[in-house]
Structure formats: structure tokens, C-alpha cells
Write a protein that holds these residues in place. Structure first.
Motif, short mmCIF file in Angstrom:
data_model
loop_
_atom_site.label_atom_id
_atom_site.label_comp_id
_atom_site.label_asym_id
_atom_site.label_seq_id
_atom_site.Cartn_x
_atom_site.Cartn_y
_atom_site.Cartn_z
N ASP A 1 0.46 -1.04 -0.25
CA ASP A 1 0.11 0.33 0.32
C ASP A 1 0.58 1.34 0.28
O ASP A 1 0.78 2.35 -0.38
CB ASP A 1 -0.82 0.28 1.29
CG ASP A 1 -2.15 -1.25 0.71
OD1 ASP A 1 -2.39 -1.10 0.30
OD2 ASP A 1 -2.57 -1.24 2.01
N LYS A 2 1.83 1.25 0.69
CA LYS A 2 3.32 2.10 1.11
C LYS A 2 3.23 2.60 -0.91
O LYS A 2 3.24 3.78 -0.47
CB LYS A 2 4.07 1.88 1.40
CG LYS A 2 4.44 2.79 2.57
CD LYS A 2 5.04 1.48 3.61
CE LYS A 2 6.36 2.80 3.48
NZ LYS A 2 7.50 1.58 4.15
N THR A 3 3.58 1.51 -1.19
CA THR A 3 4.21 2.28 -2.24
C THR A 3 3.02 2.44 -3.67
O THR A 3 3.42 4.04 -3.96
CB THR A 3 5.40 0.88 -3.05
OG1 THR A 3 5.45 0.53 -2.37
CG2 THR A 3 6.17 1.38 -4.45
N ALA A 4 2.21 2.26 -3.50
CA ALA A 4 0.73 2.69 -3.87
C ALA A 4 0.28 3.93 -3.95
O ALA A 4 -0.14 4.81 -5.43
CB ALA A 4 0.13 1.90 -4.09
N LEU A 5 0.84 4.26 -2.54
CA LEU A 5 -0.30 5.84 -1.37
C LEU A 5 1.00 6.98 -1.99
O LEU A 5 0.29 7.76 -3.07
CB LEU A 5 -0.30 5.01 -0.89
CG LEU A 5 -0.72 6.03 0.45
CD1 LEU A 5 -1.88 6.71 -0.29
CD2 LEU A 5 -0.84 6.52 1.77
N GLN A 6 1.85 6.10 -2.32
CA GLN A 6 3.60 7.00 -2.93
C GLN A 6 3.06 8.10 -3.83
O GLN A 6 3.23 8.73 -4.58
CB GLN A 6 4.71 7.01 -2.16
CG GLN A 6 4.63 7.34 -1.29
CD GLN A 6 6.26 5.91 -0.49
OE1 GLN A 6 6.59 5.53 -1.07
NE2 GLN A 6 7.08 6.62 0.33
N GLN A 7 2.90 6.78 -5.40
CA GLN A 7 2.28 7.04 -6.28
C GLN A 7 1.51 7.44 -6.21
O GLN A 7 1.21 9.41 -7.07
CB GLN A 7 2.07 6.30 -7.09
CG GLN A 7 3.59 5.37 -7.35
CD GLN A 7 3.68 3.88 -7.82
OE1 GLN A 7 2.42 3.25 -8.08
NE2 GLN A 7 4.18 3.01 -8.20
N LEU A 8 0.03 7.67 -5.60
CA LEU A 8 -1.36 8.60 -5.59
C LEU A 8 -0.80 9.62 -4.99
O LEU A 8 -1.78 10.55 -6.14
CB LEU A 8 -1.97 7.84 -5.10
CG LEU A 8 -3.79 8.24 -4.64
CD1 LEU A 8 -4.46 7.61 -5.11
CD2 LEU A 8 -3.96 8.35 -3.26
N ALA A 9 0.18 9.68 -4.58
CA ALA A 9 0.16 10.95 -3.67
C ALA A 9 0.70 12.22 -4.21
O ALA A 9 0.60 13.43 -5.17
CB ALA A 9 0.59 10.89 -2.01
N LYS A 10 1.75 11.57 -5.54
CA LYS A 10 2.76 12.13 -6.65
C LYS A 10 1.66 12.56 -7.04
O LYS A 10 1.45 13.68 -7.49
CB LYS A 10 3.63 11.45 -6.81
CG LYS A 10 4.78 11.69 -7.83
CD LYS A 10 5.89 10.62 -7.68
CE LYS A 10 6.98 11.96 -8.65
NZ LYS A 10 8.12 10.60 -9.23
N ALA A 11 0.53 11.83 -8.20
CA ALA A 11 0.17 12.55 -8.38
C ALA A 11 -1.21 13.42 -8.21
O ALA A 11 -1.83 14.29 -9.52
CB ALA A 11 -0.92 10.93 -8.60
N HIS A 12 -0.92 13.53 -7.59
CA HIS A 12 -1.83 14.91 -6.64
C HIS A 12 -1.38 15.38 -6.02
O HIS A 12 -2.59 16.14 -5.53
CB HIS A 12 -3.69 14.06 -5.94
CG HIS A 12 -4.81 12.99 -6.46
ND1 HIS A 12 -4.16 11.51 -7.07
CD2 HIS A 12 -5.16 13.52 -7.78
CE1 HIS A 12 -4.94 11.29 -8.18
NE2 HIS A 12 -5.99 12.18 -8.65
N GLN A 13 -0.31 15.67 -5.82
CA GLN A 13 -0.16 16.48 -4.83
C GLN A 13 -0.28 16.91 -3.65
O GLN A 13 -0.21 17.59 -2.93
CB GLN A 13 0.14 17.85 -5.95
CG GLN A 13 0.83 18.33 -7.33
CD GLN A 13 0.28 19.38 -7.91
OE1 GLN A 13 -0.33 19.55 -7.92
NE2 GLN A 13 1.50 19.92 -8.70
#
Lengths: 826, 238
Positions: free
Chosen positions: A510-522
Motif C-alpha cells: 500500500d505504501k508504494t501505491a499510495l506514494q504514487q497516488l500522492a505524487k499524482a495528486h500533489q
């Protein structure tokens, strides 16, 4: 007969403005008490109502053994509503999957406060449903964790249940931002059939009550004897951000309200003294014309009575209006708020007025009636002597008011002693300064020198004026600075952009996926804190008791529940080391403990703690004690372990981020993408804290105005008290040829000098007390207040000179002949 | 000839005050008898003790020793309140500095003693007296709106409203210019004659003293009678 004379004189004195200062002082005192205690009560009751919604009841008795039936009987007698709840952890099974869950079994009456919302559809929270026997309602994520859908059966203990729907909203859901097991709601009647509750099971029993405040209070006091060591009343959590804010504001309101009242009472005392001095001649005349002392006492005593009735009446009305206004304000941010009328603030207001009138103002009027008739034959009536009884009665009154308002005999005595000390110090300073001024007044004449000579000549009256001016200014300054500091401090606790969404139970993937999502949505994610649940079993080989027991009272009591443990290389931002050293890179088997917990468990540096995580035991040495800001709304931990200990334990993570209210859609996306992650939004908590801050800041501004108004009243009363003497002196100086401009300048210099001195003293006192109050009362760090050092003296000069000049303007305008004629007539 | 009734009697009156280290004697062995309706002046320099004597005779103060009778009542045996009641019934005052109550109108000042004594027709009587002193048009004025002479006329009206048996006047014209002062004195004697009041006047003004039937000289606490103005019964001298 005397009533007619008294009434006539009263109206005349009122229209001549003689009684207004007393009347207005008493009015302010009553207004302050009624509005402050009324508003605090409203806010408290609003928060009580709101917090009741959070715990689903007004009052809860928690027990680890069983429902306390004696308490239940007592509650029934008091006609309180009641409900029951049992909480425990257990495993649920769905086909071949299992999951540890946190179960809440409730009686049909649940919840007594707030709303329970259940839905029969995972996707649609609007399909409302109700809890039936044989049914379980599950937290959303359990459906994916167990891979089931609504209507499937799941096993809990020995019984099979239907997964009937999801819990949309439960009033007493844990507010904790830390992860907990997924939640399940069931009926209390079904619990026995599961066979889970066995002797020794870890169960929390809760008797929940709701009803009138008074009955709830009675229940608590009447059942004191019936409670065992395992029973505990659940109160509003003082460590929560809301509890803390309310706690601080309440103390502050009480303290500052007190200051305003004491000032107003002093103004009333000074005004009553002046009133009695000005009427000494009239009383002597009346007595010469045949009035007895008791008749004079009735006439002038009734004046005070009329003033009290007048002031109390208006004070009560105005105070109650303000309370209503504040209740209206509360209802604005809390629509479900039920305003309650309380007699207590009104009674408190009347009591305050009675104390002020009797102990501050009655004495001069009592003495007035004792003026001898013979004074009519004296050219200069006796100067009113310093009245020790008046000083003593005033002091007792101040102490009584402090006690009445703080409800704490120690705080009131402490404050009172402090006031006495300040007064003595100021008196000494004033005497010293006026003495120093002596050589400066010798030699040729100038307006400044005349002013200094005047100050010196009226040494003791001036010293007294200086004390009251200083205190009045000091209280205003103190309040002004404390207010802005408190508000700053509170604002900082909830800064703009503070994380308002917490994600709990994140796995490594989840950590990795969430980091990607966070990056995409700033999104700016805070740190990922690793977390495991564990127990602290023993210290230095001595086991902790789970609960207080009568059998082994000497045994140290432990936390009694699982703690969330984390491990970090660095000290978290909002933590402060109180003692010990933080972990270094090669640290092995150490733990950092939160200071309050360390105190509760009597832990010290170097102690060896034994932990149990997932059945594995390990030990760690306490290498530091940390102070944690629990109000910070950040992930906080009681125990932080050195990273070496936790290698190999399956951890989940917690993180947080700030999301603007307008981007709520993103939350739904996160929930869909990470079905096993718990999303906890603290928007509501943040909003509440902000609302409270806004309310308290309005209340503080209001109190500041009240204290300032009282301070102005004291100044007015004090200057008024010297008007007659000034008039005579002016008459003499004018007769001797002094020019009007010269006299005007001398008067202004005199007031300015008094104001500057008072401002300086006030600044000194305020700085000392700010430091003390900040550190002792409000637990804020001390920093010097540079603004105070110019604001204090400047305010002193401007305020005292302006008020003084305004009051003597009439005198300065009078021609020399008018002054002389008036002086001769007097 | 009608036998005069003694109205004020002072026997062996002494007044002393305690100073820090010594005792100061203000009045020494005062003997005095004043008959009803008599006009008496007590003359003396400032500080001679004349105002102290007036205070004792009027029951405002008490002697250190000796006996004082006013209208048959032993003042030296009465409490402060009993003396106040006696003053309300039998005594009127006119003071040097007028001593009107600043918050009452002229009429209310005049009626105040009558109200304190519980007299029923105070207002009517007050208006009558204001008319007699020529101040009907000032009835609703406050003291600070009137001249010194007007204020003293109000004070005279106030002194007579209870029809007192004795009137004490302490330097009634001292604060006024001579023309106004004379008018005030005329008024005082005129009303006194009309009502048959016993008048005791304290003054350092010898001309004013000359208008009284009897004159006493106060000197360093001792009282001595001057020659009576006309042939009078000497029994009044103590």
C-alpha cells in the motif's frame, strides 16, 4: 418621612452625577459575573452535549468484570435513561478466511445520544437498516478483508451470523487516529450464544446513562460506595484537543473575569468614599437641624440600596442578554444545541453585587452618618481619616470574590497574597520615587516643577492613586497580552494545512501505491510511521497487574490494554526529550517512553521493560523520557522502540496528509483503491477546535473590554476624589497670579507623570506575571514581550492624562473669580 | 410685670480638649442664664471660644463638666439622639457659610427641618417664609444658582420654619458685603421679633452685637457680661 427625603436626595444626587460611578461599577461587576459564568456555562453545556454525542451517552460506567447492577438500580430510581454495551476482541471466520475484530454488542436502547447509521448496502450508505438479532453489521473494510458480501454468513465463536450490512456512522466510534481492529456491531442478546465470554476473558462492560445534569451528578455521588476498583466513570477526555482548549479557556475566563470585578469593586469603593466625603457637610447640617444618626444612616444607606437595586437590575438584564446572544452564537455552529436557562449566573451576579456593596461601599456611608453635628460650626470639617476597617472589609471582599469565582480556596488565597505583595511593593516604590523627586522641585518655578511639587505634597493619596492606576493598567495589559498569546498558541496547534486525513493499516505494498497516488495528486504525505500492537508486561522482572485488585494492592498497575508501538531513528517533531538520550545508529534494545505514562507506571531511565508482540517476548531498556504534545493532532506514541528490536515483525503503517474540503472526491478514490486501509478524517475535530477558539476569542475580547472599562472607572473615580482639593489649590494659585496656561501645563504634567509611573509599574508587574502565568497556568514557553515595554508606559501617560484633563477641564475653564467664590463658599 | 422664664441655663461649664501631651481648656467656668425671648450677642475675637460655647448651648457638643439646660431639658444628661430630637423641636440655626444642602432647591432646603420634625404643612409654611424673605421667585432654584445674600435669606427662612424657641446664629453676615449683611441682619431681627424667639448670636461684629438686648464678651475661654443696652433685669447674668 425619611423615605421622602431619602428618595428626593437620591434622585438629585443621581442627576448631579454623584452616584453614577458607584452605580456603573456595580453594574459592570454584575454584568461581568452574569455574562461570564453564563457564557462559560453555555459553552460547557454545548461541549457536554456534543461530547455526549461522541460517547453515545451523558455518562458511562466502565467495568472490566460485569455490569454493576446496584448502580443500574440507583439510575432507575433517578429515572435516568440507560443502555448497555459490551466490547471485546475476537476472531471472525468466513469460509477459509479469518480476521481479528473489535466487537461491540449493544442493547436495544443504544445509542442514548447521537445517531447510529447502518446501511444494508456496502456501496450505498443511504440504504438505512436496523440491527436485528442474529445479524452483524461490519466496518466497510471487513467485507474485502473476509472476501464476503452482504447476506453472507460469518462465524463468531460458536454461533453463525448474517453479515447484514455496514456501519456508516456510530456515535462512539474511537476517535483515535491510530489503527484498531476492524469493527463489528451486534446485539447484546446474541453474545451468550457465541460462548466467547468465559471467566478471564478480556471484556469491557459499559453501563450508559443519559438524563438531566442534576440527576447524573446525583448518580455519581450516590454510587461512590458501590464502585469497586474495576469500575470507572468515563469523563470527557481531558487529553483531547477539545478538552484541553476548553480547560484553558475556562481558567482564563475565570481569572480575567475576576480581575474586572475586583477593579470595578475598587472603583465603587473609591466613589463611595468620595460620596461620603462630599456629603459630610450635608449630614452635619441635617443632624444640627434635628436628624438623629440612625435617621441619617437610613437616608444615606437607602441611597446605596437604590443604587444596588438599579445596578443589579440592569446588570442582570444586560448580562442575561449577552448570555442569550452567546447561546444564539453556539446554536449557529452547533445546530443540535439545546440552550438551557440557568439561575446560577444570576444568583452569582446578585451575590457579587451584595459583596461589593456591603464590603466595599457600605462602610464609607456608615461612617458618613456618624459625622458629628458640631462640624457645622467648624470652618474646615475634619479630614476623613484613613479607615482601616474599610481597607480590611475591602480586602476580605476581594478574597471572597476570588473564592466565589474560582471555587478554589488555594488559588484565591494565592492570588490574594500576590495582590497584597504587589500593593506593598508599589507603595514602597511610589514613596521612594516621590522622595527622589524632592531635590528636583527646589529652585525656580516652572510648570513641571509645580507638578512634581504637587505630586510630592500629596504623597500618600498619590501613592494610593498610583497603586490603583498601576493595577488597572497592569490588568488591562496582562489580559491583552495573554489573550493574544493564547490565541496564537491555539492557532499554532491547528495551523493552516495541518494534516486532516489519516490513513491507518497500510501495508508495504500500500505504501508504494499510495506514494504514487500522492505524487499524482500533489498530496504531501507525512512520514510513514511503522506500527505494531503489543503489550508491556513487566518492568525489571516485576509483572504489571492488568487491573487494580484488592488482593494485591501493592502490585504496579499496567496500561491494561495493547499499545501501538513504533520504531524510529529520529525524535518526532512535536516531541521533546525530558531526560536521557535519543537512539544512536548502533543503539540496541532501547525504548523511549512518553513522560505522563512513565509517571503513571513509575518508570525511570535505565528500567528494563518486557514487551509482548504477537506472542513473542523481548526486553528493552528505557533510554529516554519524552514529552509529547497530545494536542498536536499528529500520530503520537507512548513507546518508541529502537529500530533493531522490530526487525522481522509484520508492521503496518500510518500516515497523514492535508486535503482541502473541496477535494473530497479523492477520498472516495483512496477508499476504493485501498479497501483494507482505514481512512480517518479529523476535519470535524479540527473544525470543533477552531470553533471553540473563535468562541473563546470573542469571549476574551469581551472580557478585555470589561476589564478596560473597569480600569477607566477606577481612574475616573480616583481623579474625581481629588477634584475638591484641586479646585481650592487652583483658586489660591490663580489668586496669586498664576496664569491659566501655566496651571494647565502643571496639571497635565502631573497626570502625565502619574501615568508614566503607573504605566512603568504596570509593565514590570505584567512582565513578571506573564512569565509566571505562562509557565505555571498555561504551560506555554516564556519569551519577553518587547511590545509591552513601550505600550505600557505610553498607555499609562495617554490614558491618565486624557482622563485627568477631561475631568478637570471644567476647573481649568473657570475664571479666577468664580474659583475664588466657590472656594469661599465651600 | 411678667416674670421672665429662664430659657437657657449654663452652670460651671468647662470645655477641655486633650492634645497629644497636654490638655487645652477652651471654656472656663461659664455661668449664663438667658430668658425666653431675649436677644443675646456673644462677642469675641477668633479663637476665643465663642463658637464652642454656641455648640454646647445648642446641644451640638457636650461640656467636659458643668450643667446646661435648654428649654427646661438637661442637655448634659441627654444622649446624642435625644439632643437631636430636642433640636428638631426647639432650635433653629443660621450659619456663617449658609450651609444649604446643594442638591435641594431653596424651598426644599427651607422645608427640610419641618420634614425632619414630621410637621404636616411644611410646604405651605415654607412658601410663606420664602415670601417673607422675599424669595418666592427663587423657590425652585438650587443654592449654586443664588447669590450669597439670597442663600442666607433661604437659611433664615429654614431656621424659622419649625417656629423654634431658640435661634442660634453664628456670624450670620460675615460672608456677605456690608449692604447685604445689613439686610440679612434686619430680616433676622424682624422675624425674631415676630415669632418671639430667643436669639443667641455669635459675632465679632460689635455693631451687630449692639442690636441685641444683652452682650457678653468672650475672652480666652472666659465669659463676661457687658452693660445691658437698656434697663433690664440683671437676673439673666450668671
Amino acid at each position: 418621612m425619611w423615605g421622602k427625603i431619602a428618595w428626593r436626595l437620591f434622585w438629585r444626587e443621581l442627576s448631579r452625577g454623584e452616584l453614577w460611578v458607584i452605580a456603573f461599577s456595580l453594574f459592570l461587576a454584575v454584568l461581568t459575573v452574569v455574562s461570564l459564568s453564563g457564557i462559560t456555562e453555555s459553552v460547557r453545556s454545548a461541549l457536554f452535549q456534543r461530547s455526549a454525542n461522541f460517547v453515545a451517552a451523558d455518562l458511562i460506567l466502565r467495568s472490566s468484570v460485569a455490569f454493576n447492577e446496584q448502580v443500574q438500580q440507583q439510575a432507575d430510581q433517578l429515572e435516568l435513561q440507560s443502555a448497555r454495551q459490551v466490547q471485546f476482541n475476537s476472531m471472525v471466520f468466513a469460509k477459509d478466511l479469518m480476521q481479528l475484530v473489535s466487537i461491540k454488542a449493544v442493547s436495544a436502547e443504544y445509542p442514548l445520544r447521537g445517531q447510529l447509521k447502518l446501511s444494508s448496502s456496502v456501496a450505498d450508505p443511504t440504504k438505512t437498516a436496523s440491527l436485528q438479532q442474529g445479524q452483524l453489521y461490519l466496518e466497510n473494510r471487513l467485507f474485502s478483508l473476509l472476501n464476503i458480501k452482504v447476506g453472507d454468513s460469518i462465524e463468531l465463536g460458536e454461533k453463525e451470523f448474517i453479515a447484514a450490512g455496514v456501519i456508516v456512522e456510530e456515535p462512539d466510534a474511537p476517535l483515535s487516529v491510530f489503527g484498531s481492529s476492524p469493527r463489528i456491531l451486534m446485539q447484546l442478546e446474541d453474545v451468550n450464544a457465541t460462548g466467547i465470554i468465559q471467566p478471564g476473558s478480556r471484556i469491557s462492560y459499559r453501563l450508559m446513562f443519559a438524563g438531566a445534569q442534576q440527576q447524573l451528578g446525583l448518580l455519581e455521588t450516590q454510587t461512590k460506595e458501590l464502585l469497586g476498583p474495576q469500575d470507572r466513570w468515563q469523563k470527557m477526555d481531558r487529553e483531547s484537543a477539545i478538552g484541553g482548549a476548553l480547560d484553558r479557556s475556562e481558567r482564563f475566563l475565570l481569572l480575567s473575569g475576576l480581575l474586572g470585578i475586583v477593579l470595578a469593586a475598587c472603583a465603587a469603593a473609591v466613589a463611595a468614599n468620595r460620596y461620603s466625603q462630599r456629603h459630610a457637610r450635608s449630614v452635619a447640617v441635617m443632624k444640627a437641624l434635628g436628624a438623629t444618626t440612625s435617621l441619617s444612616r437610613k437616608i444615606y444607606g437607602s441611597h446605596l440600596l437604590f443604587v444596588v437595586i438599579f445596578s443589579v437590575g440592569f446588570g442582570l438584564i444586560a448580562g442575561q442578554l449577552l448570555v442569550l446572544l452567546s447561546q444564539w452564537g453556539v446554536a449557529f455552529w452547533m445546530p443540535e444545541y439545546l440552550a438551557e436557562f440557568s439561575v446560577r449566573p444570576l444568583a452569582l451576579g446578585m451575590l457579587t453585587a451584595a459583596i461589593c456593596a456591603l464590603l466595599f461601599s457600605a462602610r464609607p456611608l456608615w461612617r458618613l452618618a456618624a459625622v458629628p453635628a458640631l462640624n457645622v460650626l467648624r470652618e474646615k470639617p475634619d479630614q476623613v481619616k484613613f479607615d482601616v476597617v474599610h481597607l480590611a472589609s475591602g480586602s476580605v471582599a476581594i478574597w471572597l470574590l476570588m473564592w466565589l469565582f474560582s471555587g478554589d480556596i488555594w488559588i484565591s488565597s494565592w492570588l490574594f497574597a500576590l495582590c497584597l505583595l504587589f500593593a506593598a511593593l508599589l507603595m514602597g516604590f511610589a514613596a521612594l520615587l516621590v522622595r527622589i523627586a524632592k531635590p528636583m522641585t527646589a529652585g525656580q518655578s516652572s510648570a513641571l516643577k509645580l507638578a512634581l511639587a504637587n505630586l510630592r505634597r500629596r504623597l500618600w493619596p498619590n501613592a494610593f492613586q498610583l497603586i490603583t492606576f498601576s493595577l488597572a493598567l497592569f490588568l488591562s495589559l496582562l489580559l491583552y497580552f495573554l489573550r493574544s498569546e493564547l490565541l496564537d498558541q491555539w492557532q499554532q496547534q491547528v495551523p493552516q494545512g495541518a494534516p486532516n486525513q489519516f490513513l491507518v493499516n497500510l501495508t508495504d505494498q500500500d505504501k508504494t501505491a499510495l506514494q504514487q497516488l500522492a505524487k499524482a495528486h500533489q498530496l504531501r504525505l507525512t512520514e510513514f510511521y511503522p506500527m505494531v500492537s503489543g503489550r508491556v508486561l513487566a518492568v525489571n522482572g516485576e509483572n504489571f497487574a492488568d487491573e487494580a485488585t484488592k488482593e494485591k494492592p501493592e502490585q504496579r498497575q499496567g496500561v491494561g490494554r495493547e499499545l501501538n508501538l513504533t520504531w524510529l531513528n529520529h525524535l518526532p517533531d512535536n516531541n521533546k526529550l525530558e531526560s536521557g538520550q535519543w537512539f544512536s545508529t548502533d543503539t540496541k534494545a532501547e525504548v523511549s517512553v512518553e513522560s505522563q505514562l512513565a509517571e503513571r507506571l513509575q518508570l525511570k531511565l535505565g528500567d528494563q521493560l518486557q514487551f509482548s508482540v504477537g506472542g513473542q517476548l523481548f526486553e528493552a531498556k528505557i533510554s529516554s523520557i519524552r514529552k509529547v504534545d497530545w494536542n498536536s493532532l499528529q500520530p503520537n506514541f507512548y513507546m518508541v522502540l529502537s529500530p533493531d528490536l522490530m526487525q522481522g515483525f509484520p508492521a503496518t503503517y500510518i500516515t497523514a496528509f492535508y486535503l482541502d474540503m473541496s477535494e473530497q472526491e479523492l477520498l472516495n478514490q483512496i477508499v476504493r483503491q485501498f479497501p483494507t486501509v482505514s481512512l480517518i478524517s479529523v476535519d470535524t475535530i479540527l473544525k470543533q477546535v477552531n470553533d471553540i477558539i473563535a468562541q473563546v476569542s470573542v469571549a476574551l475580547t469581551f472580557i478585555l473590554l470589561l476589564v478596560f472599562a473597569s480600569a477607566v472607572l477606577v481612574l475616573v473615580a480616583q481623579v474625581q476624589a481629588t477634584l475638591e482639593q484641586r479646585e481650592q489649590e487652583l483658586a489660591i494659585l490663580r489668586t496669586l497670579g498664576a496664569k491659566s496656561t501655566f496651571l494647565k501645563a502643571a496639571l497635565l504634567y502631573e497626570f502625565a507623570a502619574l501615568g508614566a509611573l503607573a504605566g512603568l509599574f504596570a509593565t514590570l508587574l505584567a512582565e513578571v506575571l506573564l512569565a509566571a502565568v505562562q509557565q505555571q497556568f498555561f504551560d506555554l514557553p516564556y519569551s519577553p514581550h518587547w511590545n509591552l515595554w513601550w505600550l505600557g508606559p505610553v498607555t499609562g501617560v495617554v490614558l491618565v492624562t486624557t482622563l485627568g484633563a477631561w475631568q478637570v477641564r471644567g476647573l481649568l475653564k473657570m475664571s479666577g473669580s468664580t474659583l475664588l467664590r466657590r472656594a469661599l463658599q465651600n | 410685670m411678667k416674670t421672665p422664664i429662664p430659657h437657657i441655663v449654663a452652670k460651671d461649664v468647662v470645655k477641655t480638649v486633650q492634645l497629644t501631651e497636654s490638655e487645652l481648656t477652651i471654656l472656663q467656668d461659664i455661668h449664663l442664664t438667658i430668658n425666653q425671648g431675649a436677644t443675646v450677642a456673644i462677642v469675641g475675637a477668633s479663637g476665643s471660644g465663642k463658637s464652642t460655647l454656641l455648640g454646647i448651648l445648642a446641644g451640638l457638643d457636650q461640656a467636659s463638666s458643668g450643667e446646661v439646660y435648654l428649654a427646661g431639658q438637661p442637655l448634659h444628661q441627654l444622649s446624642e439622639d435625644q439632643r437631636a430630637e430636642l433640636r428638631a423641636r426647639s432650635v433653629g440655626f443660621v450659619f456663617q457659610s449658609f450651609l444649604l444642602l446643594p442638591s435641594l432647591t431653596a424651598l426644599e432646603n427651607v422645608t427640610l427641618p419641618a420634614e425632619l420634625a414630621g410637621m404636616p404643612d411644611a410646604r405651605v409654611r415654607g412658601l410663606e417664609l420664602l415670601a417673607q424673605v422675599g424669595l418666592s421667585h427663587r423657590a425652585d432654584f438650587f443654592p449654586n444658582q443664588m447669590s450669597g445674600g439670597e442663600q442666607q435669606r433661604v437659611a433664615i427662612a429654614r431656621a424659622f420654619i419649625t417656629k423654634p424657641a431658640v435661634l442660634f446664629a453664628d456670624e450670620p453676615s460675615a460672608n456677605l458685603d456690608s449692604a447685604t449683611g445689613e439686610k440679612i441682619e434686619d430680616l433676622l431681627f424682624e422675624l425674631n421679633e415676630q415669632q418671639g424667639t430667643t436669639l443667641i448670636l455669635v459675632t465679632h461684629n460689635h455693631e451687630l452685637a449692639q442690636r441685641c438686648q444683652y452682650r457678653y464678651l468672650m475672652h480666652a475661654g472666659h465669659l463676661a457680661a457687658e452693660q445691658p443696652k437698656a434697663t433690664e433685669d440683671k437676673r439673666h447674668v450668671g
